[in-house]
Design a protein around this motif. Structure first.
Motif, PDB file in Angstrom:
ATOM      1  N   ILE A  20      49.021  23.228 -26.584  1.00  0.00           N
ATOM      2  CA  ILE A  20      47.995  22.432 -27.251  1.00  0.00           C
ATOM      3  C   ILE A  20      48.629  21.287 -28.028  1.00  0.00           C
ATOM      4  CG2 ILE A  20      46.210  22.481 -29.043  1.00  0.00           C
ATOM      5  CD1 ILE A  20      45.628  25.381 -28.164  1.00  0.00           C
ATOM      6  N   HIS A  21      49.723  21.571 -28.739  1.00  0.00           N
ATOM      7  CA  HIS A  21      50.349  20.539 -29.565  1.00  0.00           C
ATOM      8  C   HIS A  21      50.932  19.404 -28.721  1.00  0.00           C
ATOM      9  CE1 HIS A  21      52.347  18.703 -32.948  1.00  0.00           C
ATOM     10  NE2 HIS A  21      53.491  18.722 -32.296  1.00  0.00           N
ATOM     11  N   GLU A  22      51.601  19.739 -27.608  1.00  0.00           N
ATOM     12  CA  GLU A  22      52.195  18.706 -26.750  1.00  0.00           C
ATOM     13  C   GLU A  22      51.139  17.768 -26.184  1.00  0.00           C
ATOM     14  OE1 GLU A  22      54.370  20.652 -23.708  1.00  0.00           O
ATOM     15  OE2 GLU A  22      56.107  21.098 -24.962  1.00  0.00           O
ATOM     16  N   HIS A  23      49.943  18.299 -25.937  1.00  0.00           N
ATOM     17  CA  HIS A  23      48.893  17.494 -25.324  1.00  0.00           C
ATOM     18  C   HIS A  23      47.974  16.816 -26.329  1.00  0.00           C
ATOM     19  CE1 HIS A  23      50.051  19.993 -21.845  1.00  0.00           C
ATOM     20  NE2 HIS A  23      49.565  19.014 -21.109  1.00  0.00           N
ATOM     21  N   THR A  24      48.113  17.146 -27.619  1.00  0.00           N
ATOM     22  CA  THR A  24      47.173  16.611 -28.592  1.00  0.00           C
ATOM     23  C   THR A  24      47.817  16.077 -29.871  1.00  0.00           C
ATOM     24  OG1 THR A  24      46.883  18.743 -29.727  1.00  0.00           O
ATOM     25  CG2 THR A  24      45.455  18.290 -27.818  1.00  0.00           C
ATOM     26  N   HIS A  25      48.975  16.611 -30.250  1.00  0.00           N
ATOM     27  CA  HIS A  25      49.624  16.303 -31.528  1.00  0.00           C
ATOM     28  C   HIS A  25      48.761  16.710 -32.719  1.00  0.00           C
ATOM     29  CE1 HIS A  25      52.574  13.095 -29.732  1.00  0.00           C
ATOM     30  NE2 HIS A  25      52.721  14.282 -29.196  1.00  0.00           N
ATOM     31  N   LEU A  26      47.878  17.702 -32.529  1.00  0.00           N
ATOM     32  CA  LEU A  26      47.102  18.220 -33.654  1.00  0.00           C
ATOM     33  C   LEU A  26      48.014  18.973 -34.612  1.00  0.00           C
ATOM     34  CD1 LEU A  26      44.004  19.628 -31.726  1.00  0.00           C
ATOM     35  CD2 LEU A  26      44.018  17.632 -33.232  1.00  0.00           C
ATOM     36  N   ALA A  27      47.615  19.012 -35.889  1.00  0.00           N
ATOM     37  CA  ALA A  27      48.414  19.693 -36.905  1.00  0.00           C
ATOM     38  C   ALA A  27      48.510  21.185 -36.616  1.00  0.00           C
ATOM     39  CB  ALA A  27      47.791  19.466 -38.278  1.00  0.00           C
ATOM     40  N   ARG A  28      49.697  21.740 -36.832  1.00  0.00           N
ATOM     41  CA  ARG A  28      49.935  23.153 -36.547  1.00  0.00           C
ATOM     42  C   ARG A  28      48.974  24.055 -37.329  1.00  0.00           C
ATOM     43  NH1 ARG A  28      54.051  26.442 -34.685  1.00  0.00           N
ATOM     44  NH2 ARG A  28      54.088  28.517 -35.575  1.00  0.00           N
ATOM     45  N   SER A  29      48.780  23.742 -38.619  1.00  0.00           N
ATOM     46  CA  SER A  29      47.965  24.612 -39.459  1.00  0.00           C
ATOM     47  C   SER A  29      46.541  24.739 -38.925  1.00  0.00           C
ATOM     48  CB  SER A  29      47.946  24.090 -40.897  1.00  0.00           C
ATOM     49  OG  SER A  29      47.449  22.755 -40.946  1.00  0.00           O
ATOM     50  N   GLY A  30      45.956  23.612 -38.513  1.00  0.00           N
ATOM     51  CA  GLY A  30      44.586  23.645 -38.007  1.00  0.00           C
ATOM     52  C   GLY A  30      44.459  24.414 -36.715  1.00  0.00           C
ATOM     53  N   VAL A  31      45.402  24.188 -35.796  1.00  0.00           N
ATOM     54  CA  VAL A  31      45.366  24.881 -34.502  1.00  0.00           C
ATOM     55  C   VAL A  31      45.558  26.382 -34.702  1.00  0.00           C
ATOM     56  CG1 VAL A  31      46.533  25.164 -32.277  1.00  0.00           C
ATOM     57  CG2 VAL A  31      46.162  22.866 -33.220  1.00  0.00           C
ATOM     58  N   MET A  32      46.536  26.768 -35.514  1.00  0.00           N
ATOM     59  CA  MET A  32      46.819  28.186 -35.707  1.00  0.00           C
ATOM     60  C   MET A  32      45.653  28.897 -36.389  1.00  0.00           C
ATOM     61  SD  MET A  32      49.627  28.551 -34.176  1.00  0.00           S
ATOM     62  CE  MET A  32      50.068  30.231 -34.622  1.00  0.00           C
ATOM     63  N   LYS A  33      44.976  28.213 -37.308  1.00  0.00           N
ATOM     64  CA  LYS A  33      43.810  28.821 -37.976  1.00  0.00           C
ATOM     65  C   LYS A  33      42.707  29.105 -36.965  1.00  0.00           C
ATOM     66  CE  LYS A  33      41.150  29.893 -41.580  1.00  0.00           C
ATOM     67  NZ  LYS A  33      39.835  30.065 -40.954  1.00  0.00           N
ATOM     68  N   ILE A  34      42.437  28.173 -36.083  1.00  0.00           N
ATOM     69  CA  ILE A  34      41.383  28.361 -35.074  1.00  0.00           C
ATOM     70  C   ILE A  34      41.767  29.488 -34.123  1.00  0.00           C
ATOM     71  CG2 ILE A  34      40.249  27.289 -33.091  1.00  0.00           C
ATOM     72  CD1 ILE A  34      40.463  24.615 -34.696  1.00  0.00           C
ATOM     73  N   LEU A  35      43.016  29.505 -33.670  1.00  0.00           N
ATOM     74  CA  LEU A  35      43.460  30.576 -32.760  1.00  0.00           C
ATOM     75  C   LEU A  35      43.354  31.938 -33.444  1.00  0.00           C
ATOM     76  CD1 LEU A  35      46.610  28.910 -31.127  1.00  0.00           C
ATOM     77  CD2 LEU A  35      44.346  29.223 -30.099  1.00  0.00           C
ATOM     78  N   SER A  36      43.721  31.996 -34.717  1.00  0.00           N
ATOM     79  CA  SER A  36      43.631  33.254 -35.456  1.00  0.00           C
ATOM     80  C   SER A  36      42.178  33.722 -35.570  1.00  0.00           C
ATOM     81  CB  SER A  36      44.235  33.075 -36.849  1.00  0.00           C
ATOM     82  OG  SER A  36      44.086  34.250 -37.630  1.00  0.00           O
ATOM     83  N   ASP A  37      41.282  32.792 -35.867  1.00  0.00           N
ATOM     84  CA  ASP A  37      39.866  33.154 -35.984  1.00  0.00           C
ATOM     85  C   ASP A  37      39.306  33.637 -34.647  1.00  0.00           C
ATOM     86  OD1 ASP A  37      39.897  32.518 -38.650  1.00  0.00           O
ATOM     87  OD2 ASP A  37      38.993  30.531 -38.406  1.00  0.00           O
ATOM     88  N   LEU A  38      39.680  32.979 -33.554  1.00  0.00           N
ATOM     89  CA  LEU A  38      39.193  33.388 -32.236  1.00  0.00           C
ATOM     90  C   LEU A  38      39.744  34.759 -31.845  1.00  0.00           C
ATOM     91  CD1 LEU A  38      39.407  29.995 -30.285  1.00  0.00           C
ATOM     92  CD2 LEU A  38      37.333  31.188 -31.000  1.00  0.00           C
TER      93      LEU A  38
END
Length: 218
Positions: free
Chosen positions: A176-194
């Motif tokens: 996800i990060h390589e294709h978007t450069h989204l912040a790690r904290s935001g991505v990891m929070k969403i993955l954790s919630d899912l």
């Protein structure tokens, strides 16, 4: 949590493998092996003071990155080919890097066009170009004016569509990060919630499965 809905994922047309293979078969009558110096070697499709060329991906893959910010656009696995547009502008927007073990051949763009004419492959070229255009539009639609949640969900769907052997070698966050450069904290929070909601099964950072339909709101 924001309240933006998650749209149904619109996918581009399937890769036209039959058309690609017909083009490659014709081009290989005039192509030559392309020397690769090492992993992540940059492939120049329109070198300065040289003829534009077409590159055939016979085995392995090329990774395509956006030049401006080094964002990974796509992993393009064999069979595939690049350089048919013959556009210096387009090639300057992206950088093509070979994966380790990739088998590539090349021929001049001008000769490729002659072979298209000789073998009456205009339909195959159109089919392939439509696929490329659709995929670029898909990526643009996925990334522009979407919430972090929408983007993460879309890339989870992409991972689910991968062959299992490839998906289980791929880090969910890195992909996800390589294709978007989204912040790690935001991505990891969403993955954790899912994961906590039992929407996805992730083990050792790899996606095992999407277990149920994602909520439209986050």
């Amino acid at each position: 949590m924001d309240k933006k809905p998650v749209p149904d994922l619109l996918l581009p047309m399937s890769k036209p493998t039959k058309a690609i293979n017909k083009l490659i078969a014709a081009f290989r009558t005039a192509s030559a092996p392309l020397e690769i110096k090492g992993k992540e070697s940059v492939i120049e499709l329109n070198p300065v003071k040289e003829q534009a060329k077409v590159v055939l991906v016979l085995d392995g893959a090329l990774n395509i990155y956006r030049t401006a910010d080094n964002l990974r656009f796509v992993r393009a696995a064999a069979p595939n080919l690049f350089g048919m547009q013959g556009s210096p502008f387009r090639y300057n927007l992206y950088q093509f890097r070979s994966e380790k073990g990739a088998v590539l051949e090349t021929l001049p763009f001008s000769r490729a066009m002659e072979l298209v004419s000789e073998h009456q492959l205009f339909k195959e070229v159109l089919h392939f170009q439509t696929y490329l255009s659709d995929f670029q539009a898909y990526r643009t639609n996925l990334l522009i004016s979407k919430s972090t949640y929408q983007i993460v969900c879309a890339f989870l769907f992409e991972l689910e569509l991968m062959p299992p052997e490839q998906r289980l070698r791929t880090s969910v966050f890195n992909y996800i990060h390589e294709h978007t450069h989204l912040a790690r904290s935001g991505v990891m929070k969403i993955l954790s919630d899912l994961r906590q909601g039992e929407y996805i099964n992730i083990e050792n950072g790899k996606l095992i499965a999407i277990l149920k339909k994602f909520p439209r709101e986050y």
